[in-house]
Design a protein around this motif. Structure first.
Motif, PDB file in Angstrom:
ATOM      1  N   THR A  68       0.827  -1.211   0.000  1.00  0.00           N
ATOM      2  CA  THR A  68       0.000   0.000   0.000  1.00  0.00           C
ATOM      3  C   THR A  68       0.862   1.262   0.000  1.00  0.00           C
ATOM      4  O   THR A  68       1.883   1.339   0.686  1.00  0.00           O
ATOM      5  CB  THR A  68      -0.911   0.000   1.246  1.00  0.00           C
ATOM      6  OG1 THR A  68      -1.778  -1.127   1.192  1.00  0.00           O
ATOM      7  CG2 THR A  68      -1.733   1.276   1.328  1.00  0.00           C
ATOM      8  N   LEU A  69       0.415   2.260  -0.752  1.00  0.00           N
ATOM      9  CA  LEU A  69       1.021   3.591  -0.732  1.00  0.00           C
ATOM     10  C   LEU A  69       0.160   4.507   0.125  1.00  0.00           C
ATOM     11  O   LEU A  69      -1.038   4.663  -0.135  1.00  0.00           O
ATOM     12  CB  LEU A  69       1.123   4.155  -2.152  1.00  0.00           C
ATOM     13  CG  LEU A  69       1.644   5.596  -2.265  1.00  0.00           C
ATOM     14  CD1 LEU A  69       3.123   5.673  -1.935  1.00  0.00           C
ATOM     15  CD2 LEU A  69       1.377   6.158  -3.668  1.00  0.00           C
ATOM     16  N   LEU A  70       0.741   5.120   1.154  1.00  0.00           N
ATOM     17  CA  LEU A  70       0.047   6.102   1.981  1.00  0.00           C
ATOM     18  C   LEU A  70       0.311   7.488   1.412  1.00  0.00           C
ATOM     19  O   LEU A  70       1.459   7.954   1.383  1.00  0.00           O
ATOM     20  CB  LEU A  70       0.528   6.020   3.426  1.00  0.00           C
ATOM     21  CG  LEU A  70       0.005   7.103   4.386  1.00  0.00           C
ATOM     22  CD1 LEU A  70      -1.515   7.023   4.526  1.00  0.00           C
ATOM     23  CD2 LEU A  70       0.672   6.993   5.757  1.00  0.00           C
ATOM     24  N   TYR A 109       6.795  11.035   7.433  1.00  0.00           N
ATOM     25  CA  TYR A 109       7.471   9.740   7.298  1.00  0.00           C
ATOM     26  C   TYR A 109       8.043   9.557   5.893  1.00  0.00           C
ATOM     27  O   TYR A 109       8.904   8.700   5.678  1.00  0.00           O
ATOM     28  CB  TYR A 109       6.501   8.595   7.606  1.00  0.00           C
ATOM     29  CG  TYR A 109       6.272   8.353   9.080  1.00  0.00           C
ATOM     30  CD1 TYR A 109       7.235   7.748   9.863  1.00  0.00           C
ATOM     31  CD2 TYR A 109       5.069   8.730   9.676  1.00  0.00           C
ATOM     32  CE1 TYR A 109       7.013   7.523  11.223  1.00  0.00           C
ATOM     33  CE2 TYR A 109       4.834   8.511  11.025  1.00  0.00           C
ATOM     34  CZ  TYR A 109       5.816   7.902  11.800  1.00  0.00           C
ATOM     35  OH  TYR A 109       5.600   7.690  13.126  1.00  0.00           O
ATOM     36  N   ALA A 110       7.578  10.352   4.940  1.00  0.00           N
ATOM     37  CA  ALA A 110       8.097  10.266   3.575  1.00  0.00           C
ATOM     38  C   ALA A 110       9.587  10.577   3.514  1.00  0.00           C
ATOM     39  O   ALA A 110      10.269  10.176   2.564  1.00  0.00           O
ATOM     40  CB  ALA A 110       7.332  11.221   2.657  1.00  0.00           C
ATOM     41  N   SER A 111      10.119  11.301   4.506  1.00  0.00           N
ATOM     42  CA  SER A 111      11.544  11.626   4.518  1.00  0.00           C
ATOM     43  C   SER A 111      12.371  10.610   5.284  1.00  0.00           C
ATOM     44  O   SER A 111      13.595  10.729   5.363  1.00  0.00           O
ATOM     45  CB  SER A 111      11.759  13.024   5.118  1.00  0.00           C
ATOM     46  OG  SER A 111      11.349  13.047   6.480  1.00  0.00           O
ATOM     47  N   SER A 112      11.720   9.607   5.859  1.00  0.00           N
ATOM     48  CA  SER A 112      12.423   8.556   6.590  1.00  0.00           C
ATOM     49  C   SER A 112      12.870   7.470   5.628  1.00  0.00           C
ATOM     50  O   SER A 112      12.069   6.977   4.828  1.00  0.00           O
ATOM     51  CB  SER A 112      11.500   7.954   7.656  1.00  0.00           C
ATOM     52  OG  SER A 112      11.981   6.709   8.111  1.00  0.00           O
ATOM     53  N   VAL A 166       5.345   6.140   1.658  1.00  0.00           N
ATOM     54  CA  VAL A 166       4.609   7.357   2.004  1.00  0.00           C
ATOM     55  C   VAL A 166       4.906   8.449   0.981  1.00  0.00           C
ATOM     56  O   VAL A 166       6.067   8.714   0.655  1.00  0.00           O
ATOM     57  CB  VAL A 166       4.980   7.854   3.417  1.00  0.00           C
ATOM     58  CG1 VAL A 166       4.183   9.114   3.765  1.00  0.00           C
ATOM     59  CG2 VAL A 166       4.737   6.768   4.459  1.00  0.00           C
ATOM     60  N   LEU A 167       3.847   9.082   0.490  1.00  0.00           N
ATOM     61  CA  LEU A 167       3.962  10.245  -0.393  1.00  0.00           C
ATOM     62  C   LEU A 167       3.331  11.424   0.321  1.00  0.00           C
ATOM     63  O   LEU A 167       2.113  11.447   0.558  1.00  0.00           O
ATOM     64  CB  LEU A 167       3.256   9.979  -1.727  1.00  0.00           C
ATOM     65  CG  LEU A 167       3.331  11.094  -2.774  1.00  0.00           C
ATOM     66  CD1 LEU A 167       4.782  11.315  -3.215  1.00  0.00           C
ATOM     67  CD2 LEU A 167       2.454  10.768  -3.980  1.00  0.00           C
ATOM     68  N   ASP A 211       1.726  -2.033  -9.003  1.00  0.00           N
ATOM     69  CA  ASP A 211       2.382  -1.621  -7.760  1.00  0.00           C
ATOM     70  C   ASP A 211       2.200  -0.111  -7.580  1.00  0.00           C
ATOM     71  O   ASP A 211       2.741   0.685  -8.349  1.00  0.00           O
ATOM     72  CB  ASP A 211       3.864  -1.987  -7.831  1.00  0.00           C
ATOM     73  CG  ASP A 211       4.624  -1.678  -6.542  1.00  0.00           C
ATOM     74  OD1 ASP A 211       4.149  -0.857  -5.742  1.00  0.00           O
ATOM     75  OD2 ASP A 211       5.708  -2.263  -6.351  1.00  0.00           O
ATOM     76  N   SER A 212       1.451   0.290  -6.549  1.00  0.00           N
ATOM     77  CA  SER A 212       1.165   1.724  -6.346  1.00  0.00           C
ATOM     78  C   SER A 212       2.424   2.510  -6.020  1.00  0.00           C
ATOM     79  O   SER A 212       2.560   3.681  -6.404  1.00  0.00           O
ATOM     80  CB  SER A 212       0.128   1.902  -5.241  1.00  0.00           C
ATOM     81  OG  SER A 212       0.564   1.308  -4.023  1.00  0.00           O
ATOM     82  N   ARG A 213       3.356   1.898  -5.319  1.00  0.00           N
ATOM     83  CA  ARG A 213       4.595   2.613  -4.971  1.00  0.00           C
ATOM     84  C   ARG A 213       5.456   2.819  -6.220  1.00  0.00           C
ATOM     85  O   ARG A 213       6.038   3.898  -6.400  1.00  0.00           O
ATOM     86  CB  ARG A 213       5.348   1.836  -3.895  1.00  0.00           C
ATOM     87  CG  ARG A 213       4.549   1.691  -2.608  1.00  0.00           C
ATOM     88  CD  ARG A 213       5.277   0.862  -1.565  1.00  0.00           C
ATOM     89  NE  ARG A 213       4.434   0.655  -0.389  1.00  0.00           N
ATOM     90  CZ  ARG A 213       4.810  -0.007   0.690  1.00  0.00           C
ATOM     91  NH1 ARG A 213       6.033  -0.530   0.750  1.00  0.00           N
ATOM     92  NH2 ARG A 213       3.986  -0.151   1.712  1.00  0.00           N
ATOM     93  N   ALA A 214       5.524   1.806  -7.060  1.00  0.00           N
ATOM     94  CA  ALA A 214       6.253   1.959  -8.320  1.00  0.00           C
ATOM     95  C   ALA A 214       5.575   2.999  -9.208  1.00  0.00           C
ATOM     96  O   ALA A 214       6.250   3.798  -9.887  1.00  0.00           O
ATOM     97  CB  ALA A 214       6.333   0.614  -9.050  1.00  0.00           C
TER      98      ALA A 214
END
Length: 476
Positions: free
Chosen positions: A286-288, A306-309, A316-317, A437-440
């Protein structure tokens, strides 16, 4: 000193959580709101370490007897968090809680040895984001087109594994949402209570409906589900938020989660109350997609930051808001290197309610004479002009709050709405390019199809829907 609107929102949130005494933090400022007299710790050994350290600290320095430090109610199994009472929540006003601050100090040395945080305030997570909404909704005639307008998919209606699923975690849907054509296929939770005893629409009712309409417009061949996790005026304690996030995905993890809520916490290491959920998110596909917040600040806003972690960057976007012309950041949008992309978030048009019957709304906040963030364009702080019920005492002379009628469509601004625009663009890219793939899909969208805008002097990636119509931006 916190600005007027933050104090107004504080009062509103306190009314929505009448049994939870609240304070501002880290002092009388506009950074965050938290529960008085209580701290959070992880279950088990760490909770005991916190209790022992706080008892020792208060007995030695604060004169509080050890028995005053105790567990404050049941903990939750999935979020793994325990509430610990460290002081009398009835003491003091809305400024910083000294008992909670003392508890945090008591653990600093222990946290240093452990190499991670052991204790936290119990922050209020809100869809107003930083307790300050970008603005309030403005009625739009039924004859107007949504903005973004409904897209025409370039590919087929199905991705390689079926339709893309977007889960909106927000307020519930208004009862007549299906009368808005774009939401005919949307499903989910209905708002518990829409109006007050006088039939006036309550604050933030329609927030989830508006967001679902934006996703459906940008990505029409998408299955949108809305969970009414934040029905209580959009505010929830961090200790409950992590558990409610788990509840929202109980029936399965979707391709994309659109979340327009969060809080700052004055730190760089996230929220203790959602740590377990964020770890679980990492192992799913899952992409948040999360809102960056509306306080015109560079302070990290969670969960978006969290996108910067490195551990969560792929999952995370974080989304900031562009102003009406799409060329610069909106006056209210948070910003900084932890915000990964910006999307239109000013004066978007979507469904606030269905079209069954007109419903009145009374404005809560008054507009300002000038932009409270110091911007020179005609921003949402000051236009369109109205007087709000929460600001009435501040008027000189006092003004009567303005009332309007909604008949379906509304214009609304905030990073709350830039977020579903970005989520919808990822979903549409998955469908059109047959990406499973949502993250891709998010990585590809940013790398190949992003435009650029200017935010606080920096050139940043921007996602602009093809059917979005820029809104002219005039001088103040």
């Amino acid at each position: 000193m916190a600005p007027q609107r933050f104090h107004e929102q504080f009062d509103q949130i306190q009314r929505s959580l009448p049994d939870v005494p609240l304070a501002m933090g880290p002092d009388d400022s506009a950074e965050f709101i938290y529960e008085k007299g209580v701290v959070l710790a992880r279950d088990g050994e760490e909770a005991q370490v916190v209790e022992d350290a706080v008892r020792s600290h208060f007995t030695a320095t604060e004169g509080l007897v050890p028995d005053h430090v105790r567990r404050a109610g049941p903990h939750t199994n999935r979020s793994g968090i325990t509430r610990i009472r460290v002081g009398d929540p009835g003491e003091g006003g809305r400024s910083a809680d000294h008992a909670v601050a003392g508890a945090l100090r008591a653990l600093r040395e222990t946290e240093g040895r452990a190499g991670r945080r052991l204790v936290s305030r119990n922050h209020v997570v809100s869809i107003a984001v930083n307790a300050c909404p970008g603005d309030e909704p403005v009625p739009v005639a039924r004859t107007e087109q949504p903005n973004p307008a409904p897209a025409q998919p370039a590919g087929g209606p199905d991705g390689p594994d079926g339709r893309v699923g977007v889960l909106v975690i927000d307020t519930g849907l208004t009862h007549d949402y299906r009368s808005y054509p774009l939401l005919a296929r949307t499903r989910g939770d209905v708002q518990v209570r829409e109006t007050d005893d006088e039939g006036v629409l309550q604050q933030y009712v329609g927030h989830g409906t508006f967001i679902a309409g934006l996703v459906a417009a940008v990505a029409p061949h998408t299955d949108v589900t809305v969970r009414g996790t934040l029905n209580d005026a959009g505010a929830i304690l961090e200790s409950e938020f992590g558990e409610r996030l788990f509840d929202a995905v109980e029936d399965g993890w979707p391709d994309i989660i659109s979340l327009s809520a969060g809080t700052s916490n004055g730190r760089l290491d996230g929220l203790l109350g959602v740590a377990a959920f964020m770890e679980e998110l990492r192992v799913h596909d899952t992409l948040l997609v999360a809102a960056a917040g509306n306080n015109a600040s560079a302070a990290p806003f969670w969960p978006a930051a969290y996108a910067s972690s490195p551990e969560h960057a792929d999952a995370v976007l974080s989304v900031g808001a562009l102003r009406g012309d799409g060329e610069f950041g909106a006056c209210f949008s948070n910003h900084g290197p932890w915000v990964k992309v910006y999307a239109p978030g000013e004066r978007l048009i979507s469904a606030l309610t269905g079209f069954d019957a007109p419903v009145p709304y009374v404005y809560q906040h008054s507009t300002f004479e000038t932009c409270r963030y110091g911007f020179a364009y005609s921003c949402t702080c000051r236009s369109p002009r109205h007087t709000g019920v929460l600001s009435e005492a501040q008027q000189n002379p006092p003004g009567k709050p303005d009332q309007v009628m909604f008949e379906g469509l509304a214009s609304w601004s905030g990073t709350s709405f830039a977020t579903p625009v970005a989520a919808g663009l990822v979903a549409a890219h998955m469908t059109d390019r047959q990406v499973s793939d949502s993250r891709a899909a998010a990585r590809e969208l940013l790398a190949v199809h992003a435009d650029f805008a200017e935010v606080r002097g920096a050139h940043v990636p921007a996602l602009l829907p093809p059917t979005w119509r820029p809104v002219p931006v005039g001088p103040s």
